[in-house]
Structure formats: structure tokens, C-alpha cells
Design an enzyme around this catalytic site. Structure first.
Site, PDB file in Angstrom:
ATOM      1  N   ASP A 149       0.834  -1.201   0.000  1.00 48.49           N
ATOM      2  CA  ASP A 149       0.000   0.000   0.000  1.00 48.49           C
ATOM      3  C   ASP A 149       0.874   1.259   0.000  1.00 48.49           C
ATOM      4  O   ASP A 149       1.591   1.520   0.966  1.00 48.49           O
ATOM      5  CB  ASP A 149      -0.879  -0.050   1.259  1.00 48.49           C
ATOM      6  CG  ASP A 149      -1.911   1.047   1.296  1.00 48.49           C
ATOM      7  OD1 ASP A 149      -1.837   1.974   0.475  1.00 48.49           O
ATOM      8  OD2 ASP A 149      -2.796   0.976   2.177  1.00 48.49           O
ATOM      9  N   GLY A 196      -5.468   3.583  -7.679  1.00 46.93           N
ATOM     10  CA  GLY A 196      -5.778   3.840  -9.093  1.00 46.93           C
ATOM     11  C   GLY A 196      -5.112   5.073  -9.674  1.00 46.93           C
ATOM     12  O   GLY A 196      -5.431   5.476 -10.795  1.00 46.93           O
ATOM     13  N   ASP A 217     -10.790   3.668  -1.229  1.00 47.50           N
ATOM     14  CA  ASP A 217     -11.367   2.632  -0.360  1.00 47.50           C
ATOM     15  C   ASP A 217     -12.885   2.529  -0.496  1.00 47.50           C
ATOM     16  O   ASP A 217     -13.597   3.537  -0.514  1.00 47.50           O
ATOM     17  CB  ASP A 217     -11.037   2.937   1.107  1.00 47.50           C
ATOM     18  CG  ASP A 217      -9.558   2.760   1.391  1.00 47.50           C
ATOM     19  OD1 ASP A 217      -8.780   2.583   0.442  1.00 47.50           O
ATOM     20  OD2 ASP A 217      -9.187   2.801   2.582  1.00 47.50           O
TER      21      ASP A 217
END
Ligand code: GLA
Length: 392
Positions: A149, A196, A217
Site C-alpha cells: 500500500d 488507481g 477505499d
């Protein structure tokens, strides 16, 4: 060219093609990953006991046998590093290797989360400067999946002062962990998470991603799910075996949507060839939740061997028609009524590239609808989906 040379060349070519097909079946993520992730339901509370309970429920509910195999621990497992820089889990996870052994003993796989930054999104220790070491530690513990992440790295990217430099920094960071994972001696599914940005679908595979998040999210409400899911239109050409678009984890069973809204969620994610990572508490599922997550006919669409993501075909007001080509030559077609009111709709076979008669099966009702001669007309309840498989 002499005849037998042509014959030998053809034979070699056929062998090459055959080997490639075989190899494809063995690649990581030949079909979208299926499993469970801790974040949506348990957030920072996730601990060893919760993970073990989820693994047990995955088996007893029949989910493992339906294809859900990854048990993924998201953020908040990380502790501090020891004097040699090796990452340790925090006190909620006393022995990660023992936990992995337990998960593996159930016929499941274990996933972890980290960040290329100094810190993770929840403020725990990231992998920055320790990529090789962390990948080796994951392999030693028996980890099978890594969600990586971006989070903490964004601070450094901002300081770069230029978008071009920042983008390179991000891509380099993903390549670094890809190489570290490849070096770790263990096949580890590599899931990129950077929401994205920078059209990740165009380069996610080239930095080693087996999947990449295409959005921010998801939240457990209809608006969030629809916003994310129906904005996936146009991305189908970037996905395929070994590299999938990921519109985020499932919220099914978390309580913020109705049963038919959760059916929309599952149907659309299957058409999108999305990872199916349940995000609820598997140990307390209602029958309605099980019926959705365990619908084998819908799972089969998601896991179809052709690996071709579906896309939007057309829309009439708030009714959207999405379709996915399947390996057996048929099509999965979702008719989604996103309106707050009933909608009447007639399916246009021509727009779907089909000629009547078409034989149809309803994948939520588990019912053959027989041959449909001229389109298909349906009155759809508010916030509902009809998912059908159509073959000529
Ligand atoms: C980000 C990710 C989420 C989750 C959290 C954990 O927000 O997008 O999926 O992993 O971090 O902190």
C-alpha cells in the site's frame, strides 16, 4: 521448404503453444484471487485469535471448497524491527510462523500487508529501506500474498516537487518489492494498492503486480459500492490471467446494504473478474450472506478460465447492462437497476452480439429460463440485479 521440415516446424510450434497454455495454468493468479481480508470489518482490532477463527470459518462454511483460499491480514500487524532490522509482528500476533502453519494446515494461504513508505496508512512500520529483508522474512514465515500500500511513500513523493519524479519514485518502489519477492524463494501474490492513481492499469503488470487497486477505499454502503463498481467501465482490456484490476474488497455481510444490493456487489465483481476478498466476519454469517458469497454459479463467472474481464455494454437511464465473455462461448450478462424505483427493461440481444434463440439461465434463481426468442423483458425491483448466462 521440404515437406517434413514444415511438419517438424508445425509440431514444434504446437508444442510451444501447448507448453505456454500449461505454464499459464500455473502462474500466480491465473484466475482472480479469492479469500478474506481483515480490514473492512476488523480494522486495527485484528489479532491472532480473530485470524484463526476466520480460517476455521472459511473451512466450516464451505468457502474454502468454493475457492476462497487467502486469509489476508491487512494493516496493524506490524511491530518494531530488531537490532538487525528484521521486522517483528506486534503483540497481537505472538508467532506469525505458527499462525501461517495453522492457516496452511487448513488448506488455506496467508497474506500480509506492508507499505513502500516508512509508515503504513495506519502509522505502523513500513518496508522502506528493508524491502529485501522483509520479503525474506515473509518467505520464512510462509506468507503467500502481499498487499503493498503506497501510503507512507506519498510523503516522500510530495517532497519530490515534480509529478514526473514522484511517479518514477512510486514505480521504482513497486519494482523494488517485486524483485525482492521474486528473490525470496517463495511464490508470493503481489497486490498493488495505490488507489488507481496514474492509470495504474496501464503499467501495474509491468512492475510485477498480480493485481492493482483501481480506486480509493470502498465503504459498506450502496453509494460507495456503486460509485466504485460502475466506474470500472472501460478497464477490461487491462486485465488478464496473472494481472487483475482490483476495485477493492467485498463488503457483503457487513450490514450496510440490503441483500439485493449485496447481490449487485457480488454480480458486478464477478463480471469484472475482480479479486473476491470477503471483508466480513466469517464466523457470524447469516444464511443470506452465505447464499451470496457461496453462490457457485456466480463464483464460476468470476473464476472463468478465459480470464476476460467484462464491461458495460449499454445503459438505459439507471439500468446498466454489463456482459462478460466466458470460456465456453457463452456470456454472463448483468442487468442492474440502480434506481430507487422499479424499472422495466428489455434486453437487446443485438447490442450483446447475440442472435435469438438464446438459451438462458438465471444465476441467482438457479433456474433455466429456456430459449428466449426475442430479447428478454424484466421488471426489476429497485437496487436489484438479474444475472443470467446466455448461450447460442
Ligand atoms: C488504505 C488501503 C485500505 C487499507 C488501509 C489500512 O486505506 O486502501 O485498503 O489497507 O489503508 O491502513
Amino acid at each position: 521448404m521440404p515437406k517434413n521440415t514444415t511438419f517438424i516446424l508445425t509440431l514444434l510450434l504446437a508444442l510451444l503453444i501447448f507448453c505456454n497454455v500449461k505454464a499459464d495454468e500455473n502462474i500466480l493468479g491465473a484466475t482472480p484471487p479469492m479469500g478474506w481480508n481483515s480490514w473492512n470489518h476488523f480494522k486495527r482490532k485484528t489479532d491472532d485469535a480473530i485470524v484463526r477463527a476466520q480460517a476455521e470459518a472459511m473451512v466450516s462454511s464451505g468457502m474454502r471448497d468454493a475457492g476462497y483460499v487467502y486469509i489476508n491480514i491487512d494493516d496493524a500487524w506490524e511491530g518494531t524491527r530488531d537490532s538487525s532490522g528484521e521486522i517483528r509482528a506486534n503483540s497481537k500476533f505472538p508467532d506469525m510462523k505458527a499462525l501461517a502453519d495453522f492457516v496452511h494446515s487448513k488448506g488455506l494461504k496467508l497474506g500480509l500487508y506492508s507499505s513502500p513508505g516508512m509508515k503504513t496508512c495506519a502509522g505502523f512500520e513500513g518496508s522502506y529501506g528493508h524491502e529485501e529483508q522483509d520479503a525474506k522474512t515473509y518467505a520464512k514465515w510462509g506468507i503467500d500474498y502481499l498487499k503493498y500500500d503506497l501510503c507512507g511513500l506519498r510523503v516522500q513523493m510530495k517532497a519530490a516537487g515534480s509529478d514526473v519524479v514522484a511517479e518514477k519514485m512510486m514505480k521504482d518502489a513497486y519494482v523494488k518489492m517485486r524483485d525482492a519477492l521474486l528473490n525470496s524463494g517463495r511464490p508470493i501474490f503481489y497486490s498493488l494498492c495505490q488507489y488507481g492513481h496514474n492509470q495504474v492499469w496501464q503499467w501495474g503488470a509491468s512492475v510485477g503486480g498480480n493485481a492493482w487497486r483501481t480506486t480509493g477505499d470502498i465503504n459498506d454502503n450502496f453509494k460507495s459500492m456503486v460509485l466504485i463498481g460502475f466506474h470500472q467501465a472501460g478497464l477490461s482490456k487491462y486485465a488478464g490471467p496473472g494481472h487483475w484490476n482490483d476495485p477493492d474488497m467485498l463488503e457483503i455481510g457487513n450490514g450496510g446494504m440490503t441483500t439485493s444490493e449485496y447481490q449487485i456487489h457480488m454480480s458486478l465483481w464477478a463480471i469484472l473478474a475482480a479479486p473476491l476478498l470477503a471483508g466480513n466476519d466469517l464466523s457470524t454469517m447469516t444464511q443470506a450472506t452465505k447464499d451470496i458469497l457461496l453462490n457457485k454459479e456466480v463464483i464460476a463467472i468470476d473464476q472463468d478460465k478465459l480470464g476476460k474481464q467484462g464491461d458495460r455494454v449499454y445503459a438505459e437511464g439507471s439500468v446498466e447492462i454489463w456482459s462478460r465473455d466466458l470460456a465456453d462461448g457463452s456470456k454472463a450478462v448483468g442487468i442492474f437497476n440502480l434506481a430507487d424505483t422499479k424499472s422495466h427493461m428489455s434486453l437487446d440481444f443485438q447490442k450483446l452480439g447475440l442472435h435469438s434463440p438464446v438459451s438462458a439461465r438465471d444465476l441467482w434463481l438457479h433456474k433455466d429460463l429456456g430459449n428466449l426468442n426475442s430479447g428478454y423483458t424484466e421488471e426489476l425491483a429497485p437496487h436489484s440485479v438479474v444475472l443470467i448466462k446466455l448461450s447460442q
